[in-house]
Design an enzyme around this catalytic site. Structure first.
Site, PDB file in Angstrom:
ATOM      1  CB  SER A   1      -0.875  -0.031   1.260  1.00  0.00           C
ATOM      2  OG  SER A   1      -1.603   1.168   1.420  1.00  0.00           O
TER       3      SER A   1
ATOM      4  N   GLY B   1       5.018   2.324   0.362  1.00  0.00           N
ATOM      5  CA  GLY B   1       5.728   1.048   0.258  1.00  0.00           C
ATOM      6  C   GLY B   1       5.453   0.374  -1.074  1.00  0.00           C
TER       7      GLY B   1
ATOM      8  CB  SER C   1       6.226  11.244  10.059  1.00  0.00           C
ATOM      9  OG  SER C   1       5.350  12.354  10.056  1.00  0.00           O
TER      10      SER C   1
ATOM     11  CE1 TYR D   1       2.539   7.924  12.283  1.00  0.00           C
ATOM     12  CE2 TYR D   1       2.596  10.320  12.163  1.00  0.00           C
ATOM     13  CZ  TYR D   1       2.790   9.085  11.570  1.00  0.00           C
ATOM     14  OH  TYR D   1       3.249   9.000  10.269  1.00  0.00           O
TER      15      TYR D   1
HETATM   16  N1  NAP Z   1       1.425   9.317   3.773  1.00  0.00           N
HETATM   17  C1  NAP Z   1       2.019  10.309   4.412  1.00  0.00           C
HETATM   18  O1  NAP Z   1       1.716  11.479   4.202  1.00  0.00           O
HETATM   19  C2  NAP Z   1       3.071  10.019   5.410  1.00  0.00           C
HETATM   20  C3  NAP Z   1       3.671  11.096   6.063  1.00  0.00           C
HETATM   21  C4  NAP Z   1       4.671  10.853   6.980  1.00  0.00           C
HETATM   22  C5  NAP Z   1       5.095   9.566   7.222  1.00  0.00           C
HETATM   23  N2  NAP Z   1       4.482   8.522   6.584  1.00  0.00           N
HETATM   24  C6  NAP Z   1       4.972   7.166   6.888  1.00  0.00           C
HETATM   25  O2  NAP Z   1       5.066   6.409   5.704  1.00  0.00           O
HETATM   26  C7  NAP Z   1       4.934   5.010   6.011  1.00  0.00           C
HETATM   27  C8  NAP Z   1       4.026   4.348   4.996  1.00  0.00           C
HETATM   28  O3  NAP Z   1       2.723   4.836   5.151  1.00  0.00           O
HETATM   29  P1  NAP Z   1       1.756   5.134   3.922  1.00  0.00           P
HETATM   30  O4  NAP Z   1       1.503   6.578   3.911  1.00  0.00           O
HETATM   31  O5  NAP Z   1       2.230   4.462   2.711  1.00  0.00           O
HETATM   32  O6  NAP Z   1       0.410   4.445   4.501  1.00  0.00           O
HETATM   33  P2  NAP Z   1      -0.436   3.166   4.043  1.00  0.00           P
HETATM   34  O7  NAP Z   1      -0.842   3.286   2.625  1.00  0.00           O
HETATM   35  O8  NAP Z   1      -1.491   3.021   5.074  1.00  0.00           O
HETATM   36  O9  NAP Z   1       0.617   1.999   4.181  1.00  0.00           O
HETATM   37  C9  NAP Z   1       0.999   1.510   5.446  1.00  0.00           C
HETATM   38  C10 NAP Z   1       1.490   0.104   5.290  1.00  0.00           C
HETATM   39  O10 NAP Z   1       1.849  -0.408   6.589  1.00  0.00           O
HETATM   40  C11 NAP Z   1       1.249  -1.676   6.740  1.00  0.00           C
HETATM   41  N3  NAP Z   1       1.054  -2.046   8.126  1.00  0.00           N
HETATM   42  C12 NAP Z   1       0.252  -1.477   9.050  1.00  0.00           C
HETATM   43  N4  NAP Z   1       0.281  -2.186  10.198  1.00  0.00           N
HETATM   44  C13 NAP Z   1       1.129  -3.222   9.991  1.00  0.00           C
HETATM   45  C14 NAP Z   1       1.560  -4.318  10.765  1.00  0.00           C
HETATM   46  N5  NAP Z   1       1.078  -4.548  12.003  1.00  0.00           N
HETATM   47  N6  NAP Z   1       2.442  -5.194  10.247  1.00  0.00           N
HETATM   48  C15 NAP Z   1       2.894  -5.028   8.990  1.00  0.00           C
HETATM   49  N7  NAP Z   1       2.502  -4.016   8.179  1.00  0.00           N
HETATM   50  C16 NAP Z   1       1.622  -3.145   8.686  1.00  0.00           C
HETATM   51  C17 NAP Z   1      -0.075  -1.546   5.998  1.00  0.00           C
HETATM   52  O11 NAP Z   1      -0.646  -2.811   5.748  1.00  0.00           O
HETATM   53  P3  NAP Z   1      -2.215  -2.958   5.420  1.00  0.00           P
HETATM   54  O12 NAP Z   1      -2.418  -2.422   4.041  1.00  0.00           O
HETATM   55  O13 NAP Z   1      -2.424  -4.416   5.542  1.00  0.00           O
HETATM   56  O14 NAP Z   1      -2.949  -2.147   6.441  1.00  0.00           O
HETATM   57  C18 NAP Z   1       0.403  -0.835   4.750  1.00  0.00           C
HETATM   58  O15 NAP Z   1       0.985  -1.757   3.868  1.00  0.00           O
HETATM   59  C19 NAP Z   1       4.461   4.948   7.461  1.00  0.00           C
HETATM   60  O16 NAP Z   1       5.560   4.611   8.293  1.00  0.00           O
HETATM   61  C20 NAP Z   1       4.006   6.358   7.762  1.00  0.00           C
HETATM   62  O17 NAP Z   1       4.151   6.708   9.131  1.00  0.00           O
HETATM   63  C21 NAP Z   1       3.490   8.715   5.685  1.00  0.00           C
END
Ligand code: NAP
Length: 317
Positions: free
Chosen positions: A25, A28, A152, A177
Site C-alpha cells: 500500500s 511502500g 515523518s 504517533y
Molecule cells: N502518507 C504520508 O503522508 C506520510 C507522512 C509521513 C510519514 N508517513 C509514513 O510512511 C509510512 C508508509 O505509510 P503510507 O503513507 O504508505 O500508509 P499506508 O498506505 O497506510 O501503508 C501503510 C502500510 O503499513 C502496513 N502495516 C500497518 N500495520 C502493519 C503491521 N502490524 N504489520 C505489517 N505491516 C503493517 C499496511 O498494511 P495494510 O495495508 O495491511 O494495512 C500498509 O501496507 C508509514 O511509516 C508512515 O508513518 C506517511
C-alpha cells in the site's frame, strides 16, 4: 544535495535484494514498483499475504520481468517478526536494502500481541526486532547495503516519554504517533553509530515522505468510526498531498543514491518539506540527542528481547 532527482536516475538494482515492509500500500507499494522496475528482487513484507499478492500482481502486470516474493510479516506480533526473519535467513543470503516503512497513524489506543501500544509497537519496536533479526544477513552482504527507516515530519513534535512509553497513563493518538516517529529517527541514527563502531559496511538512514495521499490517513478515522474526520482527511489529501508515488522518492533516494551517508535524513525539499524532490535535511534537535537515543535503544532491546551484536558507540562515532 539534489533538487531534481527522480527514480529514473536510480542506479540499476539488478542482482540486488530489497525488503520493503508495508509493500502492499501507499509509499511502500510505490517503492516496490520502482525497485522492481530498476531490476531488484523485492520481498514484499506484508501483514496480509492476500493484499501482498494483489500488489505483486499489479507490479508484475506493469513490469513483465519483475522479480517479487510476498511474505507475511505482522509487526504487531513479535512471533511473526521472528518467523519472518528466520524464513528470510533460510531463503536468502543477502539483503542490500531493508526499508522499515510500514506504519499506522493516529489510531484509537490498542495493543499489539506483546502488549505494546500499537503505534509504538508497529512503527518502532517491530522494526527494531526485524532489523536485529536481519542484521547478520545485512552484514554479510557485499556491495552498498542500507537500512532505511521511514519517519515523518511529525517526529518534530515527538517526545520519548520513558515514564509511560506505552501511553498507558495518558493516550493522545497524535502524541503517540509523534513519539513513534521520533523513535524511528533516533533508532536510525543510533543504529548507524553502532554500525560505524563495528566497522560494518552497512549504513542506516532515516527518511520521510512529506505529505502523500495514501491509506495512512484513513485508518484513524475508520477505526474511530468518525465519518466527519474521514471526510476531512480526504479533502485535505486531495488539496495538499502529493501522490504516493512521489512520497516514495525520499525512501528510494535514501536507499540508492551514492551521495547519501549513514546517519542522514532525507525528505522532500519543496513547500514546507511536504512535497517535491528528495534532499538531505536536518531532523529535530531532539532526534540527534544521544542521551535519548541510548536509553531508547536499551529499552527497545529489553522490550523486544533482541540483542544487537554491535558495540556501544563512542563520542567519535
Ligand atoms: N502518507 C504520508 O503522508 C506520510 C507522512 C509521513 C510519514 N508517513 C509514513 O510512511 C509510512 C508508509 O505509510 P503510507 O503513507 O504508505 O500508509 P499506508 O498506505 O497506510 O501503508 C501503510 C502500510 O503499513 C502496513 N502495516 C500497518 N500495520 C502493519 C503491521 N502490524 N504489520 C505489517 N505491516 C503493517 C499496511 O498494511 P495494510 O495495508 O495491511 O494495512 C500498509 O501496507 C508509514 O511509516 C508512515 O508513518 C506517511
Amino acid at each position: 544535495m539534489s533538487t531534481d532527482w527522480t527514480p529514473e536516475q536510480m542506479p540499476s538494482q539488478a542482482g540486488r535484494q530489497v525488503v520493503v515492509t508495508g509493500a502492499n500500500s501507499g509509499v511502500g507499494f510505490e517503492a516496490t514498483r520502482a525497485f522492481a522496475a530498476a531490476g531488484a528482487h523485492v520481498v514484499l513484507a506484508v501483514r496480509s499475504t492476500e493484499r501482498g499478492q494483489e500488489a505483486k500482481r499489479a507490479v508484475a502486470d506493469e513490469y513483465a520481468g519483475a522479480s517479487l516474493t510476498v511474505a507475511e510479516l505482522d509487526l504487531a506480533d513479535l512471533d511473526s517478526v521472528r518467523a519472518f526473519a528466520e524464513w528470510y535467513r533460510t531463503e536468502f543470503d543477502a539483503i542490500h536494502v531493508l526499508c522499515n516503512n510500514a506504519g499506522v497513524m493516529a489510531i484509537p489506543r490498542s495493543e499489539t500481541a506483546d502488549d505494546f501500544e500499537t503505534q509504538f509497537g508497529v512503527n518502532h519496536l517491530g522494526h527494531v526486532a526485524l532489523t536485529a533479526g536481519l542484521l547478520d544477513t545485512l552484514r554479510r552482504t557485499n556491495g552498498q547495503t542500507r537500512v532505511v527507516t521511514q519517519s515523518s515530519g511529525v517526529h518534530e513534535r515527538g517526545r520519548i516519554d520513558f515514564e509511560d512509553l506505552q501511553s498507558e497513563a495518558d493516550y493522545d493518538k497524535w502524541a503517540a504517533y509523534a513519539q513513534s516517529k521520533l523513535a524511528n529517527v533516533l533508532f536510525a541514527y543510533e543504529l548507524d553509530r553502532r554500525l560505524r563502531a563495528a566497522n560494518a559496511s552497512v549504513a542506516s538512514v532515516a527518511c520521510h515522505p512529506g505529505y502523500a495521499d495514501t491509506n495512512l490517513q484513513r485508518r484513524g478515522p475508520e477505526q474511530a468510526g468518525s465519518r466527519l474526520r474521514l471526510f476531512g482527511m480526504q479533502v485535505a489529501n486531495a488539496v495538499f498531498a502529493q501522490s504516493a508515488e512521489r512520497g516514495a522518492w525520499p525512501m528510494l533516494y535514501a536507499a540508492t543514491h551514492p551521495d547519501v551517508d549513514g546517519g542522514e535524513y532525507v525528505g522532500p525539499g519543496g513547500l514546507l518539506n511536504m512535497r517535491g524532490h528528495p534532499t538531505e535535511q536536518s531532523s529535530s534537535d531532539r532526534s540527534y540527542d544521544r542521551d535519548v537515543a541510548r536509553p531508547l535503544w536499551d529499552v527497545s532491546e529489553d522490550l523486544t528481547g533482541v540483542q544487537f551484536d554491535l558495540p556501544t558507540p563512542t563520542a567519535t562515532h
